[in-house]
Design an enzyme around this catalytic site. Sequence first.
Site, PDB file in Angstrom:
ATOM      1  N   VAL A 119       0.846  -1.200   0.000  1.00 28.42           N
ATOM      2  CA  VAL A 119       0.000   0.000   0.000  1.00 28.42           C
ATOM      3  C   VAL A 119       0.882   1.252   0.000  1.00 28.42           C
ATOM      4  CG1 VAL A 119      -1.915  -1.179   1.161  1.00 28.42           C
ATOM      5  CG2 VAL A 119      -0.163  -0.079   2.567  1.00 28.42           C
ATOM      6  N   HIS A 135      -4.445  -4.332  -2.396  1.00 30.47           N
ATOM      7  CA  HIS A 135      -4.818  -4.007  -1.011  1.00 30.47           C
ATOM      8  C   HIS A 135      -4.916  -2.502  -0.767  1.00 30.47           C
ATOM      9  CE1 HIS A 135      -3.257  -8.235   0.403  1.00 30.47           C
ATOM     10  NE2 HIS A 135      -4.407  -8.301  -0.246  1.00 30.47           N
ATOM     11  N   CYS A 166     -20.835  12.765   4.860  1.00 30.29           N
ATOM     12  CA  CYS A 166     -21.829  12.169   5.765  1.00 30.29           C
ATOM     13  C   CYS A 166     -21.445  12.261   7.239  1.00 30.29           C
ATOM     14  CB  CYS A 166     -22.076  10.715   5.378  1.00 30.29           C
ATOM     15  SG  CYS A 166     -20.728   9.640   5.876  1.00 30.29           S
ATOM     16  N   GLY A 203       8.840 -11.407  -2.502  1.00 34.24           N
ATOM     17  CA  GLY A 203       8.783 -10.736  -1.195  1.00 34.24           C
ATOM     18  C   GLY A 203       7.430 -10.826  -0.521  1.00 34.24           C
ATOM     19  N   THR A 204       6.770 -11.956  -0.706  1.00 33.09           N
ATOM     20  CA  THR A 204       5.484 -12.122  -0.004  1.00 33.09           C
ATOM     21  C   THR A 204       5.465 -13.450   0.752  1.00 33.09           C
ATOM     22  OG1 THR A 204       3.080 -12.371  -0.213  1.00 33.09           O
ATOM     23  CG2 THR A 204       4.376 -12.911  -2.177  1.00 33.09           C
TER      24      THR A 204
HETATM   25  C1  BJW Z   1      11.866 -10.445   1.537  1.00 34.67           C
HETATM   26  C2  BJW Z   1      12.772  -9.415   1.830  1.00 34.67           C
HETATM   27  C3  BJW Z   1      13.610  -8.995   0.783  1.00 34.67           C
HETATM   28  C4  BJW Z   1      11.635  -9.783   3.598  1.00 34.67           C
HETATM   29  N1  BJW Z   1      13.506  -9.586  -0.412  1.00 34.67           N
HETATM   30  N2  BJW Z   1      11.802 -11.020   0.360  1.00 34.67           N
HETATM   31  C5  BJW Z   1      -8.600 -18.599   1.833  1.00 34.67           C
HETATM   32  C6  BJW Z   1      -7.934 -19.381   2.744  1.00 34.67           C
HETATM   33  C7  BJW Z   1      -7.696 -18.927   4.042  1.00 34.67           C
HETATM   34  C8  BJW Z   1      -8.107 -17.651   4.439  1.00 34.67           C
HETATM   35  C9  BJW Z   1      -8.757 -16.872   3.535  1.00 34.67           C
HETATM   36  C10 BJW Z   1      -9.001 -17.344   2.261  1.00 34.67           C
HETATM   37  N3  BJW Z   1      -9.651 -16.346   1.570  1.00 34.67           N
HETATM   38  C11 BJW Z   1      -9.806 -15.287   2.396  1.00 34.67           C
HETATM   39  C12 BJW Z   1      -9.281 -15.581   3.594  1.00 34.67           C
HETATM   40  C13 BJW Z   1      -9.246 -14.664   4.787  1.00 34.67           C
HETATM   41  C14 BJW Z   1      -8.124 -13.657   4.731  1.00 34.67           C
HETATM   42  C15 BJW Z   1      -6.785 -14.385   4.733  1.00 34.67           C
HETATM   43  O1  BJW Z   1      -6.127 -14.551   3.728  1.00 34.67           O
HETATM   44  N4  BJW Z   1      -6.324 -14.795   5.890  1.00 34.67           N
HETATM   45  C16 BJW Z   1      -5.018 -15.474   5.996  1.00 34.67           C
HETATM   46  C17 BJW Z   1      -4.151 -14.754   6.999  1.00 34.67           C
HETATM   47  C18 BJW Z   1      -5.248 -16.907   6.341  1.00 34.67           C
HETATM   48  N5  BJW Z   1      -8.249 -12.788   3.569  1.00 34.67           N
HETATM   49  C19 BJW Z   1      -9.037 -11.736   3.587  1.00 34.67           C
HETATM   50  O2  BJW Z   1      -9.707 -11.441   4.552  1.00 34.67           O
HETATM   51  C20 BJW Z   1      -9.088 -10.899   2.314  1.00 34.67           C
HETATM   52  N6  BJW Z   1     -10.455 -10.641   1.973  1.00 34.67           N
HETATM   53  C21 BJW Z   1     -11.238 -11.546   1.400  1.00 34.67           C
HETATM   54  O3  BJW Z   1     -10.829 -12.622   1.046  1.00 34.67           O
HETATM   55  O4  BJW Z   1     -12.556 -11.134   1.251  1.00 34.67           O
HETATM   56  C22 BJW Z   1     -13.543 -12.107   0.995  1.00 34.67           C
HETATM   57  C23 BJW Z   1     -13.693 -12.951   2.238  1.00 34.67           C
HETATM   58  C24 BJW Z   1     -13.892 -12.332   3.449  1.00 34.67           C
HETATM   59  C25 BJW Z   1     -14.057 -13.093   4.605  1.00 34.67           C
HETATM   60  C26 BJW Z   1     -13.969 -14.500   4.534  1.00 34.67           C
HETATM   61  C27 BJW Z   1     -13.742 -15.106   3.295  1.00 34.67           C
HETATM   62  C28 BJW Z   1     -13.614 -14.318   2.152  1.00 34.67           C
HETATM   63  C29 BJW Z   1      -8.476  -9.535   2.548  1.00 34.67           C
HETATM   64  C30 BJW Z   1      -7.009  -9.594   2.799  1.00 34.67           C
HETATM   65  C31 BJW Z   1      -6.506  -8.174   3.055  1.00 34.67           C
HETATM   66  C32 BJW Z   1      -5.088  -8.156   3.583  1.00 34.67           C
HETATM   67  N7  BJW Z   1      -4.791  -6.841   4.009  1.00 34.67           N
HETATM   68  C33 BJW Z   1      -3.448  -6.559   4.553  1.00 34.67           C
HETATM   69  C34 BJW Z   1      -3.462  -5.150   5.193  1.00 34.67           C
HETATM   70  C35 BJW Z   1      -3.401  -4.065   4.116  1.00 34.67           C
HETATM   71  C36 BJW Z   1      -3.197  -2.721   4.719  1.00 34.67           C
HETATM   72  C37 BJW Z   1      -1.915  -2.613   5.487  1.00 34.67           C
HETATM   73  O5  BJW Z   1      -0.815  -2.751   4.930  1.00 34.67           O
HETATM   74  O6  BJW Z   1      -2.010  -2.366   6.692  1.00 34.67           O
HETATM   75  O7  BJW Z   1      -2.470  -6.636   3.514  1.00 34.67           O
HETATM   76  S1  BJW Z   1      -2.899  -7.811   5.700  1.00 34.67           S
HETATM   77  C38 BJW Z   1      -1.233  -7.814   5.185  1.00 34.67           C
HETATM   78  O8  BJW Z   1      -0.876  -9.082   4.573  1.00 34.67           O
HETATM   79  C39 BJW Z   1      -1.132  -6.751   4.093  1.00 34.67           C
HETATM   80  C40 BJW Z   1      -0.204  -7.397   3.126  1.00 34.67           C
HETATM   81  O9  BJW Z   1      -0.362  -6.827   1.838  1.00 34.67           O
HETATM   82  C41 BJW Z   1      -0.592  -8.852   3.185  1.00 34.67           C
HETATM   83  C42 BJW Z   1       0.467  -9.775   2.731  1.00 34.67           C
HETATM   84  O10 BJW Z   1       1.644  -9.577   3.485  1.00 34.67           O
HETATM   85  P1  BJW Z   1       3.031  -9.896   2.826  1.00 34.67           P
HETATM   86  O11 BJW Z   1       3.264  -9.010   1.685  1.00 34.67           O
HETATM   87  O12 BJW Z   1       3.106 -11.334   2.569  1.00 34.67           O
HETATM   88  O13 BJW Z   1       4.035  -9.394   3.991  1.00 34.67           O
HETATM   89  P2  BJW Z   1       4.710 -10.212   5.187  1.00 34.67           P
HETATM   90  O14 BJW Z   1       5.296  -9.208   6.094  1.00 34.67           O
HETATM   91  O15 BJW Z   1       3.811 -11.209   5.753  1.00 34.67           O
HETATM   92  O16 BJW Z   1       5.862 -11.041   4.467  1.00 34.67           O
HETATM   93  C43 BJW Z   1       7.005 -10.407   3.902  1.00 34.67           C
HETATM   94  C44 BJW Z   1       7.781 -11.447   3.124  1.00 34.67           C
HETATM   95  O17 BJW Z   1       8.888 -10.808   2.521  1.00 34.67           O
HETATM   96  C45 BJW Z   1       8.348 -12.572   4.010  1.00 34.67           C
HETATM   97  O18 BJW Z   1       8.098 -13.809   3.370  1.00 34.67           O
HETATM   98  C46 BJW Z   1       9.841 -12.262   4.052  1.00 34.67           C
HETATM   99  O19 BJW Z   1      10.628 -13.433   4.138  1.00 34.67           O
HETATM  100  C47 BJW Z   1      10.063 -11.577   2.730  1.00 34.67           C
HETATM  101  N8  BJW Z   1      11.195 -10.628   2.634  1.00 34.67           N
HETATM  102  N9  BJW Z   1      12.646  -9.011   3.084  1.00 34.67           N
HETATM  103  C48 BJW Z   1      12.664 -10.576  -0.635  1.00 34.67           C
HETATM  104  N10 BJW Z   1      14.559  -7.995   0.929  1.00 34.67           N
END
Ligand code: BJW
Length: 264
Positions: A119, A135, A166, A203-204
């Site tokens: 974001v 996101h 609102c 990086g995810t």
């Molecule tokens: C490096 C490095 C370097 C470090 N080089 N690498 C199916 C199965 C199970 C659950 C669900 C499913 N479908 C939906 C869900 C529920 C939920 C979900 O996924 N939960 C899981 C935790 C299990 N999903 C949702 O709720 C989504 N909505 C949805 O599906 O709506 C319909 C629905 C609703 C309800 C029920 C069912 C369906 C919405 C998800 C929204 C996520 N939002 C966030 C916050 C955004 C705002 C903010 O930033 O504050 O997005 S959460 C957070 O996680 C953020 C990120 O974009 C996202 C992913 O994180 P990311 O990028 O993976 O970061 P990190 O920190 O976790 O990892 C970093 C990585 O980088 C690591 O691996 C390091 O090793 C690596 N790294 N340095 C390369 N230099």
Amino acid sequence: MGRGKRKRQIVGHGDGVNIPAALVEILRWSERIMVLTGAGISAESGVPTFRDAQTGLWARFKPEELATPEAFRLNPRLVWDWYAERRAKVRLVAPNPGHYALAAMEKLAPDFHLATQNVDGLHQRAGSRRVWELHGNLTRVKCFEDDGPFENWNETGPLPPRCPRCGGALRPDVVWFGESLPESALRAAEAASQKCEVFFSIGTSAMVYPAAGLAHTAKESGATLVEINTQETPLTRQADFFLGGPAGQFLPELVRAVWPKAQI
Ligand code: BJW
């Protein structure tokens, strides 16, 4: 080229930043490339990853517990302040070589698509012109009640500020757990994942859905799956190539290896 079964190749950062020759060859012959990025690509710019240990004032909270509509309903000021601090940090940092390499790739690959879970807007600041923000974006806010986004708001009164339409509370224009992703961006990313020849997961953590599902869609459709990450993830077992190290080091090398005239 690029679609089909092959033996997984793992490159560790300890081996230096070596790009496997087989991957270079596949990319030279591939037309359709899809990239999904996460917080790790911005880590080398100084943006903490989402699940990095929280520091200072925020050490008491898990980020997963702040990024929800329930948290905002319960304590809007706390959640507003968390995003305000992250917004201020992002303004002070710059894109890194990983972001620039992807911006270069967009110009070089015939059919290139980039979706990000971040974001922070750093891809656009690096010059990427088409980015699907799955996101949302920290730099915008929207009304918690009636949704419309705003790029300017007033922080002189009580926080969070109020919606001029609102009177509802303003919140960051990001997607929280339990909320839907922007439909057109998600649909486009799904379609590109289905037809790409090479899919990059960069990086995810590969744990947050539906974004994490894009890699599976690509793999099931026959694409070559490339993961770049400093750590293994649940996706690594399925990757054809795992480049284990910082994206900011691997990506520029990869782009130069495939497109020797690239300017990064
Ligand atoms: C490096 C490095 C370097 C470090 N080089 N690498 C199916 C199965 C199970 C659950 C669900 C499913 N479908 C939906 C869900 C529920 C939920 C979900 O996924 N939960 C899981 C935790 C299990 N999903 C949702 O709720 C989504 N909505 C949805 O599906 O709506 C319909 C629905 C609703 C309800 C029920 C069912 C369906 C919405 C998800 C929204 C996520 N939002 C966030 C916050 C955004 C705002 C903010 O930033 O504050 O997005 S959460 C957070 O996680 C953020 C990120 O974009 C996202 C992913 O994180 P990311 O990028 O993976 O970061 P990190 O920190 O976790 O990892 C970093 C990585 O980088 C690591 O691996 C390091 O090793 C690596 N790294 N340095 C390369 N230099």
